[in-house]
Design an enzyme around this catalytic site. Structure first.
Site, short mmCIF file in Angstrom:
data_model
loop_
_atom_site.label_atom_id
_atom_site.label_comp_id
_atom_site.label_asym_id
_atom_site.label_seq_id
_atom_site.Cartn_x
_atom_site.Cartn_y
_atom_site.Cartn_z
N HIS A 224 -4.76 -3.28 6.21
CA HIS A 224 -4.57 -3.59 4.78
C HIS A 224 -5.93 -4.01 4.23
CE1 HIS A 224 -2.90 -4.97 1.04
NE2 HIS A 224 -3.35 -6.19 1.25
N ASP B 102 0.84 -1.21 0.00
CA ASP B 102 0.00 0.00 0.00
C ASP B 102 0.88 1.26 0.00
OD1 ASP B 102 -2.54 -1.64 0.65
OD2 ASP B 102 -1.14 -2.17 2.24
P1 NAD Z 1 -1.69 -18.82 -3.85
O1 NAD Z 1 -3.02 -19.50 -3.76
O2 NAD Z 1 -1.01 -18.76 -5.18
O3 NAD Z 1 -0.66 -19.52 -2.85
C1 NAD Z 1 -1.00 -19.77 -1.54
C2 NAD Z 1 -0.15 -20.95 -1.09
O4 NAD Z 1 -0.39 -21.14 0.29
C3 NAD Z 1 -0.52 -22.26 -1.81
O5 NAD Z 1 0.65 -22.91 -2.27
C4 NAD Z 1 -1.20 -23.07 -0.70
O6 NAD Z 1 -1.03 -24.46 -0.85
C5 NAD Z 1 -0.47 -22.53 0.52
N1 NAD Z 1 -1.12 -22.79 1.80
C6 NAD Z 1 -2.43 -22.87 2.08
N2 NAD Z 1 -2.61 -23.19 3.37
C7 NAD Z 1 -1.39 -23.32 3.91
C8 NAD Z 1 -0.92 -23.68 5.20
N3 NAD Z 1 -1.77 -23.97 6.20
N4 NAD Z 1 0.40 -23.72 5.41
C9 NAD Z 1 1.28 -23.45 4.42
N5 NAD Z 1 0.89 -23.13 3.17
C10 NAD Z 1 -0.42 -23.07 2.93
O7 NAD Z 1 -1.89 -17.37 -3.21
P2 NAD Z 1 -0.94 -16.10 -3.34
O8 NAD Z 1 -1.36 -15.30 -4.52
O9 NAD Z 1 0.46 -16.51 -3.21
O10 NAD Z 1 -1.42 -15.27 -2.07
C11 NAD Z 1 -1.18 -15.73 -0.75
C12 NAD Z 1 -1.86 -14.80 0.26
O11 NAD Z 1 -1.26 -13.49 0.22
C13 NAD Z 1 -3.35 -14.57 0.02
O12 NAD Z 1 -4.04 -14.59 1.27
C14 NAD Z 1 -3.40 -13.17 -0.57
O13 NAD Z 1 -4.65 -12.54 -0.36
C15 NAD Z 1 -2.30 -12.52 0.22
N6 NAD Z 1 -1.76 -11.24 -0.31
C16 NAD Z 1 -1.47 -10.27 0.60
C17 NAD Z 1 -0.95 -9.06 0.17
C18 NAD Z 1 -0.64 -7.96 1.16
O14 NAD Z 1 -0.33 -6.83 0.71
N7 NAD Z 1 -0.69 -8.19 2.46
C19 NAD Z 1 -0.70 -8.87 -1.19
C20 NAD Z 1 -1.00 -9.89 -2.10
C21 NAD Z 1 -1.55 -11.09 -1.64
C1 LMR Z 2 -3.39 -6.76 -2.62
O1 LMR Z 2 -3.51 -5.73 -1.96
O2 LMR Z 2 -3.07 -6.77 -3.83
C2 LMR Z 2 -3.62 -8.09 -1.93
O3 LMR Z 2 -3.98 -7.90 -0.61
C3 LMR Z 2 -4.55 -8.98 -2.65
C4 LMR Z 2 -5.98 -8.54 -2.48
O4 LMR Z 2 -6.81 -9.35 -2.08
O5 LMR Z 2 -6.28 -7.37 -2.78
#
Ligand code: NAD
Ligand code: LMR
Length: 326
Positions: free
Chosen positions: A187, A159
């Site tokens: 967030h 952000d």
């Molecule tokens: P993704 O689905 O590609 O990957 C998630 C991975 O986590 C998968 O490999 C899955 O098997 C694994 N997983 C699920 N449960 C688990 C557990 N108990 N222990 C270990 N691994 C586990 O998703 P992604 O695109 O990599 O996103 C991951 C997370 O990050 C999502 O919750 C997404 O919303 C979040 N995210 C946060 C931000 C932020 O700014 N904070 C930004 C982008 C994404």
């Molecule tokens: C983001 O900000 O891109 C991530 O938190 C993914 C989402 O769910 O928006």
């Protein structure tokens, strides 16, 4: 060369993991004099895919990569970990808010908090990326009572970086001209990107733009950026999220640049009147591996209202997971 440190990445077989691991192993996160042992944690059905990631890491012959542990057992994944990036969680789809993921994801973080408490280094530094990141960080922290609550943070750096680029583009300035950005709170769509304390080429940002653009364009664009990416890409942000995670950990470990600060979701000590114990994003400076909240910023009524709205949402999220907070 320093002794290797152990870095745990959960969700290591996922899309953020794929954009993250190679940069950690290359030294982008902890510096090019710091060897790392990667602990890659995912769930059992992802172990084949994770093995593929391990092969690719091997094939890079990274000089700083001193070992790789692949596991589906949190107790192994967090053993002696010095740093942990908790990415593993379900991402949201179109039309969802991040807090809609609480039910699906919250339990993951209570299990991992306990494993961190039982097995990780007492100085572990934890960054929660999996959504809803702030409340998941709170769950992790509360399940690891033997570790200093200050060691648990949530990712607001994406952000923060988004806000920097939006104001830079508006003023036709390079992002390097933008300093002391602040994004307050959660967030989520209630986060408050604040231009009152940020400068662009030394000029206060909020004075350089029309109030209407600030309220009707800048704030909503930053708040809704994650949803805009999901709509455009059909999947949530990955490379920019991984980049933000690297930025967050690097600055925490190695320090923020002189004269600047960053936004981090950290354990609230009551600064700016925000309820103690929430994981709330504040402007932070880092030095010597520690963070401190920037104090003394003047908060006007406009900002106060928005800071309280995002605090209120965090309070509600906390109450919704009360059963996971020992
Ligand atoms: P993704 O689905 O590609 O990957 C998630 C991975 O986590 C998968 O490999 C899955 O098997 C694994 N997983 C699920 N449960 C688990 C557990 N108990 N222990 C270990 N691994 C586990 O998703 P992604 O695109 O990599 O996103 C991951 C997370 O990050 C999502 O919750 C997404 O919303 C979040 N995210 C946060 C931000 C932020 O700014 N904070 C930004 C982008 C994404
Ligand atoms: C983001 O900000 O891109 C991530 O938190 C993914 C989402 O769910 O928006």
């Amino acid at each position: 060369m320093k002794a290797p440190v152990r870095v745990t990445v959960t969700g290591a077989a996922g899309q953020i993991g794929y954009a993250l691991l190679f940069r950690i192993a290359s030294g982008a996160m902890l510096g090019d004099d710091q060897p790392v042992i990667l602990h890659l944690l995912d769930i059992t059905p992802a172990m084949d895919a994770l093995e593929g990631v391990r092969m690719e890491l091997d094939d890079c012959a990274f000089p700083l990569l001193a070992g790789i542990v692949c596991t589906d057992d949190p107790n192994v994944g967090f053993k002696d970990a010095d740093y942990a990036l908790l990415v593993g969680a379900r991402p949201r789809g179109p039309g969802m808010e991040r807090k809609d993921l609480l039910e699906a994801n919250a339990a993951i973080f209570s299990v991992q908090g306990k494993a961190i408490n039982d097995h990780a280094s007492r100085d572990i530094r934890v960054l929660v990326v999996g959504n809803p990141a702030n409340t998941n960080a709170l769950i992790t922290q509360r399940n690891a009572p033997d570790i200093d609550p200050r060691n648990f943070t949530a990712m607001m750096r994406l952000d923060h970086n988004r806000a920097k680029t939006q104001i830079a583009q508006k003023l036709d300035a390079p992002v390097t001209a933008v300093s002391t950005m602040t994004v307050w709170g959660n967030h989520s769509a209630t986060q408050y990107p604040d231009l009152h304390h940020s400068t662009v080429n030394g000029k206060v940002a909020v004075d350089a733009v029309e109030q209407q653009w600030y309220e009707d364009e800048f704030i909503p664009t930053v708040q809704q950026r994650g949803a805009a990416i999901i709509k455009a890409r059909g999947a949530s942000s990955a490379a920019s999220a991984a980049n933000a995670a690297i930025d967050h950990m690097r600055d925490w470990a190695l320090g923020t640049p002189e004269g600047d600060w960053v936004s981090m979701g950290v354990y609230s000590d009551g600064s700016y009147g925000i309820a103690e114990g929430l994981i709330y994003s504040f402007p932070c400076r880092c030095s010597g591996g520690d963070w401190s909240i920037v104090q003394g910023l003047e908060i006007n009524d406009f900002s106060r209202g928005r800071m309280q709205a995002t605090e209120q949402e965090l309070t509600e999220e906390r109450d919704a997971v009360a059963d996971l907070l020992p």
